[in-house]
Design an enzyme around this catalytic site. Sequence first.
Site, PDB file in Angstrom:
ATOM      1  N   ASP A  20       3.494  -0.733  -4.504  1.00  0.00           N
ATOM      2  CA  ASP A  20       2.267  -1.301  -5.065  1.00  0.00           C
ATOM      3  C   ASP A  20       2.539  -2.039  -6.372  1.00  0.00           C
ATOM      4  O   ASP A  20       3.470  -1.690  -7.094  1.00  0.00           O
ATOM      5  CB  ASP A  20       1.248  -0.173  -5.279  1.00  0.00           C
ATOM      6  CG  ASP A  20      -0.173  -0.691  -5.449  1.00  0.00           C
ATOM      7  OD1 ASP A  20      -0.423  -1.877  -5.139  1.00  0.00           O
ATOM      8  OD2 ASP A  20      -1.025   0.094  -5.895  1.00  0.00           O
ATOM      9  N   ASN A  68      -5.963  -3.365   4.127  1.00  0.00           N
ATOM     10  CA  ASN A  68      -5.527  -4.623   3.512  1.00  0.00           C
ATOM     11  C   ASN A  68      -6.078  -5.862   4.213  1.00  0.00           C
ATOM     12  O   ASN A  68      -6.013  -6.968   3.667  1.00  0.00           O
ATOM     13  CB  ASN A  68      -4.000  -4.691   3.410  1.00  0.00           C
ATOM     14  CG  ASN A  68      -3.399  -3.769   2.368  1.00  0.00           C
ATOM     15  OD1 ASN A  68      -2.283  -3.267   2.519  1.00  0.00           O
ATOM     16  ND2 ASN A  68      -4.110  -3.531   1.269  1.00  0.00           N
TER      17      ASN A  68
END
Length: 239
Positions: A20, A68
């Site tokens: 991330d 996502n």
Amino acid sequence: MPPEGIELTRVPAHVGVVMDGNGRWARRRGLPRTEGHGAGEEALFDTVEGALDIGIRWLTVYAFSTENWKRPADEVRYLMRFNESLLLRRRDELNDRGVRIRFAGRRDWRVPRRLVRRMDEALDLTAKNKTMTLTIAFNYGGRAEIVDAVRQLIADRTPANRVDERAIRRHLYVPDMPDPDLVIRTSGEYRISNFLLWELAYSELVFTDVLWPDFRRTDLFDAVREYQRRERRYGAVDT
Ligand code: IPE
Ligand code: IPE
Ligand code: MG
């Protein structure tokens, strides 16, 4: 020579990584978010090398979550193309290093056919490798994985009294994968974001502020040292 302070006899067998911080890495440089994803490639391959250096047998990386898809269409399209080209670019190198590539996630209609083809090619090419298994969690959600396992049990007409933890485990995306011993999340976020929900019941979690594109094998080694300082009890008491 093992990295200083790592006991090679107690290296985690399976390490999961929530990669991330790509967007923030790019923003800090005044670049579009997609440049951050591109810069994550070097981080991933240095981490793979580091895992090989210390004998980690299973490495699972979170590349694209079932959530996502909510991102801007341009970014989603970039990520699909990027992963497709990455597989093409890197598969021979991974194969030479003895890495078996696997995928965890839903192969639904949203995943471009060309990417699915590259995934299958990478799977086939590396299927017999034994040094390390690199599982790429793509269109992966921990909840979806559990739902899919339960659906399969019902489709197989499994009687209720046969539905136990072993039965669910047998129907996960990668049934022979051991639970992760260590899960690392980068970028200073302290959450799981739907990664390996079933599997991480007793994983050791390590969080680092490093943004994914800056992550290198030395950061992996730091996390492994932290892991080796932990005491795992699995609900029992020390005797
Ligand atoms: C992780 O980086 C990559 C994916 C989720 C595909 P992000 O894109 O989430 O980066 P941040 O969190 O916005 O910085
Ligand atoms: C988790 O990161 C998913 C991947 C790394 C692929 P996100 O950036 O999507 O997670 P949130 O939105 O911060 O929880
Ligand atoms: Mg993020």
